[in-house]
Design an enzyme around this catalytic site. Structure first.
Site, short mmCIF file in Angstrom:
data_model
loop_
_atom_site.label_atom_id
_atom_site.label_comp_id
_atom_site.label_asym_id
_atom_site.label_seq_id
_atom_site.Cartn_x
_atom_site.Cartn_y
_atom_site.Cartn_z
CG ASP A 60 -6.08 -5.53 1.52
OD1 ASP A 60 -6.82 -5.05 0.60
OD2 ASP A 60 -5.56 -5.08 2.65
CB CYS A 96 -8.96 -28.86 10.18
SG CYS A 96 -9.66 -27.13 10.82
CG HIS A 106 -9.35 -22.59 10.65
ND1 HIS A 106 -9.78 -23.81 9.98
CD2 HIS A 106 -10.30 -22.09 10.74
CE1 HIS A 106 -11.07 -23.66 9.90
NE2 HIS A 106 -11.54 -22.28 10.22
CB CYS A 140 -11.18 -26.99 7.45
SG CYS A 140 -9.71 -26.05 7.15
CG ASP A 167 -0.34 0.35 2.23
OD1 ASP A 167 1.19 0.48 2.50
OD2 ASP A 167 -1.03 0.32 3.45
CB CYS A 176 -6.12 -25.49 7.40
SG CYS A 176 -6.52 -25.66 9.18
ZN LIG Z 1 -8.74 -25.62 9.26
#
Ligand SMILES: [Zn+2]
Length: 376
Positions: free
Chosen positions: A270, A313, A340, A308, A90, A310
């Protein structure tokens, strides 16, 4: 360098591919925010593993610390922070604006006292271009004034918003001149301002398009306005921008805001929300949001989200464990929850890209809304 190709469209929504000096970005995309040269609590390798393609850096903060001499010695921000894919920075305008009473805006630029050591500093369109050139950001944002929703206790009037928007336009032209003088080979984006006024947004957009910049952002949203005003502006501006150039909606938002933005023709987003909320125990899931501090998770053996993939998880971390880490103030807690939440946002964009490629974005959108409304 910047090249943008549209791969598929559905309604106003677009699936595109953006080629930048440090790599390729598949759009629509969410860009994790790395204010001080770090996405808080997340390893660069974790960012790559979860599919982050481009991250943000912050001109204002990196200028103050570590300072340009250090970044210059590293040949730019990429090597300094160990992130070798694209970076967007930015312009510093938003942070200066956030200083409130501590800054003074003039035609030339913004004078303020450094919040780090009190040094008197002067940020101008030219200085912003010089800093972002040292950072070697793939996408450089023009220096602008973010028109506030409220000015000195009243809603910003049309004439105040016009004056602010016109100042940003004059600054945009100075940015272009300095960017070219510096021989910067990255991409400079203009920022559409105009507050909550459609006619001002159109005037801003028209003048910026005349500068023929490689991409355009929509600024001055998510600045404290009611949700319906934000939706009105997001519905108004994106599709009026040139179709063959990327469109970036700055600082937005919730998962639902991202879906809405894509439907309105936005390519890039963003927001600090996934990481900031993670640190506050607010987790996003397929079936609605989850507050890990809630006592009902004290002995909850379920993962955050059973759908999920990720790292948190998939490796069997339970809600009970995260609840415990949060209560003890352990730093592993926000690390696991940030992974996550960021994964959730990046995967959301991945799903939208796939749906757009397959011409089923409208149907996907209905399904996603139903899933989210189901409740955790
Ligand atoms: Zn997750």
């Amino acid at each position: 360098m910047l090249q943008f190709d549209l791969i598929a469209t559905e309604g106003l929504a677009r699936r595109g591919r953006l080629r930048l000096n440090h790599g390729v970005v598949e759009t629509p995309i969410f860009m994790p925010v790395g204010t001080y040269g770090t996405v808080k609590g997340v390893l660069p390798q974790s960012l790559r593993d979860m599919g982050a393609q481009i991250i943000l850096g912050n001109t204002f903060h990196l200028w103050l610390r570590p300072g340009l001499d250090v970044i210059r010695a590293f040949g730019g921000l990429h090597r300094f922070e160990g992130w070798h894919a694209p970076i967007l920075t930015d312009s510093g305008g938003f942070q200066v604006w956030s200083l409130g009473e501590m800054r003074r805006i003039s035609e030339e630029g913004v004078r303020f006292a450094s919040p780090v050591n009190g040094d008197k500093l002067f940020l101008t369109p030219e200085v912003s271009m010089q800093i972002q050139t040292v950072l070697d950001s793939d996408i450089v944002m023009q220096f602008d004034e973010c028109t506030p929703y409220e000015t000195r206790g009243h809603l910003t009037t049309e004439s105040e918003a016009r004056a602010s928007m016109e100042l940003s336009l004059r600054w945009a032209r100075r940015c272009v001149t300095e960017f070219e003088r510096l021989g910067n080979r990255n991409a400079l984006f203009g920022i559409v301002q105009g507050g909550m006024f459609e006619s001002l947004r159109e005037a801003s957009l028209e003048a910026l398009v005349a500068l023929d910049l490689p991409g355009y952002a929509i600024g001055g949203v998510s600045v404290g306005e009611p949700k319906e005003d934000m939706r009105r502006i997001v519905a108004h501006t994106p599709h009026r921008l040139p179709a063959h150039k990327p469109r970036y909606l700055m600082g937005v938002g919730t998962p639902e805001d991202l879906v809405e933005g894509v439907a309105c023709g936005v390519d890039m987003f963003d927001c600090v929300m996934p990481t900031r909320n993670a640190r506050n125990g607010h987790l996003f899931t397929r079936h609605g949001d989850l507050r890990i501090r809630n006592a009902r998770h004290k002995a909850d053996e379920a993962p955050i989200d059973e759908t999920c993939g990720c790292h948190t998880c998939a490796s069997g971390v339970s809600r009970a464990y995260l609840h415990h880490l949060d209560r003890c103030g352990e730093m592993l807690g926000p690390m696991l929850t940030s992974i996550h939440n960021l994964h959730f946002y990046l995967n959301l964009m991945h799903e939208m890209r796939q749906a757009l490629e397959q011409g089923r974005f409208a149907a996907w959108r209905v399904g996603f809304a139903a899933d989210r409304a189901r409740g955790v």
